[in-house]
Design an enzyme around this catalytic site. Structure first.
Site, PDB file in Angstrom:
ATOM      1  CG  MET A  36      -1.656   1.309   1.468  1.00  0.00           C
ATOM      2  SD  MET A  36      -2.849   1.225   2.840  1.00  0.00           S
ATOM      3  CE  MET A  36      -1.790   1.493   4.263  1.00  0.00           C
ATOM      4  CG  ASP A  38       0.332   8.022  -2.766  1.00  0.00           C
ATOM      5  OD1 ASP A  38       1.365   7.551  -2.310  1.00  0.00           O
ATOM      6  OD2 ASP A  38       0.297   8.708  -3.808  1.00  0.00           O
ATOM      7  CD  GLU A 220       5.146  11.867  -6.414  1.00  0.00           C
ATOM      8  OE1 GLU A 220       5.229  11.115  -7.384  1.00  0.00           O
ATOM      9  OE2 GLU A 220       5.467  11.516  -5.261  1.00  0.00           O
TER      10      GLU A 220
HETATM   11  C1  FRU Z   1       3.116   9.318  -4.525  1.00  0.00           C
HETATM   12  C2  FRU Z   1       2.947   8.657  -5.881  1.00  0.00           C
HETATM   13  C3  FRU Z   1       1.923   9.396  -6.712  1.00  0.00           C
HETATM   14  C4  FRU Z   1       1.439   8.358  -7.665  1.00  0.00           C
HETATM   15  C5  FRU Z   1       1.465   7.112  -6.800  1.00  0.00           C
HETATM   16  C6  FRU Z   1       1.812   5.858  -7.542  1.00  0.00           C
HETATM   17  O1  FRU Z   1       3.594   8.477  -3.541  1.00  0.00           O
HETATM   18  O2  FRU Z   1       4.187   8.595  -6.542  1.00  0.00           O
HETATM   19  O3  FRU Z   1       2.394  10.566  -7.344  1.00  0.00           O
HETATM   20  O4  FRU Z   1       0.165   8.618  -8.162  1.00  0.00           O
HETATM   21  O5  FRU Z   1       2.424   7.340  -5.785  1.00  0.00           O
HETATM   22  O6  FRU Z   1       1.645   4.739  -6.734  1.00  0.00           O
END
Ligand code: FRU
Length: 487
Positions: A36, A38, A220
């Site tokens: 897991m 975000d 992000e």
């Molecule tokens: C942040 C990230 C996001 C992306 C996701 C991919 O941790 O890099 O930018 O959508 O994780 O798992």
């Protein structure tokens, strides 16, 4: 339902039963199985709090992203729901990346980044990122036939099509808005705003803010909301330089605080604040509860320095949800009040004079909610050792003269070299330090002076290390209230 989604749901159902329940945290959300990262789609739907998350059920390492799903009535007890999205379309076949959710009448709207693999004329493969919609009923979701609905064509000139992700949606005055992260022509991050009247046709609104290579590289997971009379843009910048004791995690989360002019969609930044000073904290996302609170949750892990036991069948936890409040220009964070309903067996002491190492009867444990108040003007360093036994301990050290608080997990039980300390400056309040500490088996969250600063870190110390020891050089006077958390 696609074969990929069906497979993920079946796999998760069978495998999650194999996890040893005793190894799960008591009051923090942990993923059922596999990997897991975000939090996604943290929002209300039909009176309950929903949490989706970046998920790869088949391995404890990152893989093609799905969205896992859970819900809760009180942010403490979570009910696992079935996998919500799988990378089962051409436009998201390389991953269903981060995004958000919105309650829209009867429907639950999800917006996420679809990663699509393309082939250049010279045969080289590359990926593009676009924003996609799925609509559902709280358990099952249908991807829009109009996907992807926000493509790189809408970006301002020079905006990267490869780094364009993590849409956060909200609705205001009947119109939908989405802020997404993008890499601008100068190679660093920007937050781009779009709007739509029907979720299908979207227009470019504005660039809300840009790093200009000052606030890290790519940004992000943006989020944007009003807090009292300010507006706050949250971003997770990759690759920040440390400044003094600030921004030490290569991947940080920051609050960009400012003013927003709705008509022109113009945001003016007036301040920047580190969201968390611990070792394991990233990709925060907020929601507004039905009773009006702004609540934040984040991934309790770090891309720079990921920590999780290889013999676990699951990899990560989320922070305990925190309510955000603006106090004297600073955003303060405290655990949501629902945790108080799970407090058991109070043990408290007042005005205990601490010098030599001392354990106080009843003050121990690994799933605790504890508040310490330390007073005095004679001591130099006050120490608390948590999760301690003959072999292991994690220290919180307050250097009163320097006004610096340090977290140190060097002796928490690593078998290899791992980044282990972080320090913060503490705003001195008349020789008084107040700490609220949430400890939940493998994590420690320290809320300093009613949430002015927070430090979140993992400790993978064997569970039998339950001791808590206080020590001070020079007399310190301690009040402590401790509860066990039982869920
Ligand atoms: C942040 C990230 C996001 C992306 C996701 C991919 O941790 O890099 O930018 O959508 O994780 O798992």
């Amino acid at each position: 339902m696609s074969e990929l989604l069906k497979k993920a749901r079946e796999y998760e159902k069978e495998m999650k039963e194999r996890v040893r329940t005793a190894e799960r945290p008591v009051f923090h959300f942990s993923n059922p199985i596999g990997w897991m990262n975000d939090p996604n789609g943290f929002s209300e739907y039909q009176g309950e709090h929903h949490l989706f998350y970046q998920y790869y059920p088949y391995d404890i390492h990152w893989g093609p992203m799905h969205w896992g799903h859970a819900k809760s009535k009180d942010f403490v007890r979570w009910e696992y729901l079935e996998v919500a999205l799988a990378p089962d379309e051409k436009y998201d076949g390389q991953g269903v990346f981060s995004g958000s959710a919105l309650e829209d009448g009867e429907k639950q709207v999800l917006i996420y980044t679809g990663v699509e693999e393309k082939t250049a004329e010279n045969g080289e493969k590359y990926a593009v990122q676009n924003q996609c919609i799925a609509v559902g009923n709280g358990t099952d979701y249908e991807k829009s036939v109009c996907n992807p609905v926000i493509t790189g064509d809408l970006l301002p000139e020079g905006g990267s099509r490869t780094d364009f992700r993590d849409p956060k949606i909200w609705k205001e005055d009947g119109r939908y808005f989405t802020v997404a992260a993008n890499r601008s022509a100068d190679g660093s991050g920007q937050a781009v705003l779009f709007y739509s009247d029907d979720l299908e046709k979207w227009s470019f609104g504005s660039v809300l803010d840009q790093s200009e290579n000052q606030v890290g590289e790519m940004w992000e997971c943006p989020d944007f909301f009003a807090l009292n009379d300010a507006h706050v843009l949250v971003v997770s910048p990759i690759g920040m330089y440390a400044e003094g004791l600030e921004f030490h995690n290569g991947n940080n989360v920051v609050f960009l605080i400012g003013k927003y002019e709705k008509e022109t969609m113009h945001f003016t930044r007036t301040g920047i604040q580190n969201m968390d000073y611990g070792l394991d904290f990233y990709a925060a996302q907020t929601m507004q509860t039905n009773d009006g609170r702004r609540v934040m949750i984040a991934w309790m892990q770090s891309w720079d320095n990921p920590m999780y036991p290889e013999d676990f069948l699951w990899s990560a936890m989320m922070t305990f949800p925190r309510e955000l409040k603006l106090r004297e220009g600073r955003i303060c964070q405290m655990p949501v009040r629902e945790l108080e309903n799970y407090r058991k067996s109070e043990v408290s002491y007042k005005d205990v004079c601490i010098e030599k190492p001392v354990e106080l009867e009843g003050i121990r444990g690994r799933a605790v909610d504890m508040t310490l108040t330390v007073r005095g003007s004679e001591y130099r360093k006050f120490r608390m050792r948590a999760a301690s036994d003959e072999k292991f301990y994690t220290e919180i050290i307050y250097d009163r003269e320097d006004g610096v608080l340090t977290f140190d997990r060097t002796h928490s039980g690593h078998r290899k070299d791992t980044i282990s300390t972080r320090s913060i400056t503490v705003d001195q309040k008349k020789d008084l330090l107040k700490l609220r500490i949430l400890m939940d088996l493998y994590s420690i969250e320290i809320f300093v002076n009613d949430g002015e600063k927070v430090m979140t870190s993992l400790i993978y110390t064997p569970a039998q290390a339950q001791g808590i020891v206080f020590e001070s050089n020079g007399k310190a006077y301690l009040d402590v209230v401790k509860y066990d958390i039982e869920v």
